[in-house]
Write a protein that holds these residues in place. Structure first.
Motif: not given
Lengths: 268, 224
Positions: B61-66, B186-194, B200-203
């Protein structure tokens, strides 16, 4: 209304329960909304001075695969509410392939306090359940939220269970975590990084304005339980145990050990 | 830019301080939970699918620019252990120092000014990947691989495990590492949009608890 929905060869029960608590202006809390349905029946039970108490009574077993349950509680400014359940919840296999889903949305206003202490959730062999718990606490609100997950009944392998818990305080994200376990979870969930063979895992999440001034120092109870300060006016107790009974003991011991602002808040 | 930058960034010899951390392996060895290659593999598999997935998603996500501020807050909320939060910021600081010398650019200077106490390491990793001309998937691979490479290397030192066995563990985890990196992107792209809630928050409860046990211990070989 609780309804049965059918589609794609699966059928599930939808149920929605709502609690609203507000102060009556004379130091007590009233419940203008107490609306359960179907498997989520609600009973007002004996409270303590100032705190209203509600018990979730499991009118049916469940949730079964395909079921969609939603529990909501709103605690208005200066109200105090405690919610428990009459018995453990069993996640059971359904006829379809869809997982069951149980969502809990809690909102606590400034000066309000909510204790959310359901009995354990037991993931029965063959079941598939997603738990989603979202707590939103206003600046100056207090919360104690307990979650206990038990993997299988006695000597039984568990079903698939994921539980995501998020906390926002004053609109700011403080905790977001998801635990996945059972046969449908990604590999390693029972290994030495995640559960290491423990069959019961639980947490107590505490929000208290006093933590903003003085966050609790990290505390350990043996090798399998910790209390830590979260990045906000909140703390988290996490515990792993061989079974539900020992998990409860460990969580209670850890809660007593905090004996700080949250403990005081319960008494006051 | 060149894909070879990924080799440099993922190399354990890249001077970013990672060698001082075992990713929870030291605590697990001391608790008797990692004793051989098989238990190391189970440990690494669990770590890969929990904190590894979260780190890979943050990095992608950081690399995508979030926005790094949003990502840093998301990382904090996904890291209940104060010991792990502190370590993640320390590692972020160290990585940023090394990266600014290696790939000097305005973006990394800005990141350093914005987070004087350090940002979470995966957030920095994503920004560094971008500065080095790499893709979000590269950043995700780097974070996912690091999440298991660190414990495997540390266990060689802690247990005297045969390095061939430790490397075999990492090789067997390669397909799962691929899946985690894909899911992270995939999650990072979603984060960029939403927004970052889509990440993910897997612990891993035991990693969180044992990080605190380890931090309280004297005579540690590794910081975490």
């Amino acid at each position: 209304m609780a309804g049965v929905t059918a589609g794609g060869g699966t059928a599930g029960v939808r149920a929605h329960a709502r609690i609203e608590a507000r102060p009556d202006g004379r130091g007590s809390t009233v419940l203008p909304v107490l609306a359960g349905e179907g498997p989520l029946a609600l009973r007002r039970t004996r409270g303590t001075a100032g705190e209203a108490r509600v018990t979730v009574v499991g009118a049916m077993s469940g949730p079964l695969g395909g079921d969609r349950f939603l529990l909501e509680a709103d605690v208005a400014a200066d109200a105090r509410l405690g919610v428990g359940s009459a018995a453990a919840t069993l996640a059971l296999p359904g006829q379809g392939k869809d997982p069951a889903r149980q969502e809990t949305r809690l909102r606590v206003a400034a000066g309000a306090a909510l204790r959310w202490e359901p009995e354990p959730l037991i993931s029965v062999r063959g079941s598939d359940l997603e738990l989603l718990t979202r707590a939103e606490v206003a600046e100056g609100g207090r919360l104690l939220l307990r979650e206990e997950l038990v993997l299988g009944r006695h000597a039984e392998p568990p079903g698939t269970l994921t539980s995501r818990l998020t906390l926002r305080v004053g609109g700011r994200l403080v905790l977001d975590q998801e635990l996945a376990c059972g046969p449908g979870a990604p590999g390693g969930w029972d290994g030495p990084a995640v559960l290491a063979g423990h069959r019961a895992v639980g947490q107590i999440l505490l929000v208290d304005p006093a933590f903003a001034v003085r966050p609790p120092p990290s505390r350990l109870l043996g090798q399998a339980a910790s209390l830590v300060a979260l990045p906000g006016p909140a703390a988290l107790i996490t515990a792993l145990a061989p079974d539900a009974l020992r998990l409860r003991r460990l969580l209670e011991e850890a809660l007593r050990a905090t004996a700080g602002p949250a403990g005081d808040a319960e008494g006051g | 830019m060149t894909r070879a930058a990924l080799l440099l960034l993922a190399d354990g010899r890249f001077p970013a301080g990672g060698h001082a951390h075992s990713g929870g392996a030291e605590a697990a060895v001391r608790a008797g939970l990692i004793t051989d290659a098989a238990s190391l593999e189970e440990f690494c598999r669990g770590r890969l699918h929990t904190s590894g997935l979260v780190a890979a998603s943050l990095a992608a996500a950081a690399a995508l620019g979030v926005d790094p501020g949003d990502l840093d807050a998301a990382a904090d909320a996904r890291t209940p252990s104060p010991a792990l939060r502190a370590a993640a910021r320390r590692l972020g600081r160290q990585l940023l120092r090394a990266a600014r010398a290696t790939w000097p650019c305005a973006g990394l200077d800005l990141l350093a000014r914005r987070f004087p106490k350090g940002a979470h390491q995966p957030v920095v990793l994503g920004a560094v990947a971008q500065a080095a001309g790499l893709e979000p998937l590269d950043a995700a691979y780097c974070a996912a691989y690091e999440s298991v490479g660190g414990p495997a290397t540390a266990t060689v030192r802690l247990l005297g495990l045969d390095p061939f066995d430790a490397t075999g563990v990492l090789a067997r985890l390669a397909p799962a590492t691929d899946r985690v990196a894909d899911r992270a992107v995939r999650a990072a792209r979603e984060a960029l949009d939403t927004g970052v809630d889509a990440l993910p928050a897997a612990s891993a409860p035991l990693l969180e608890i044992s990080a605190e046990v380890h931090a309280a211990r004297t005579g540690r070989l590794f910081a975490t």
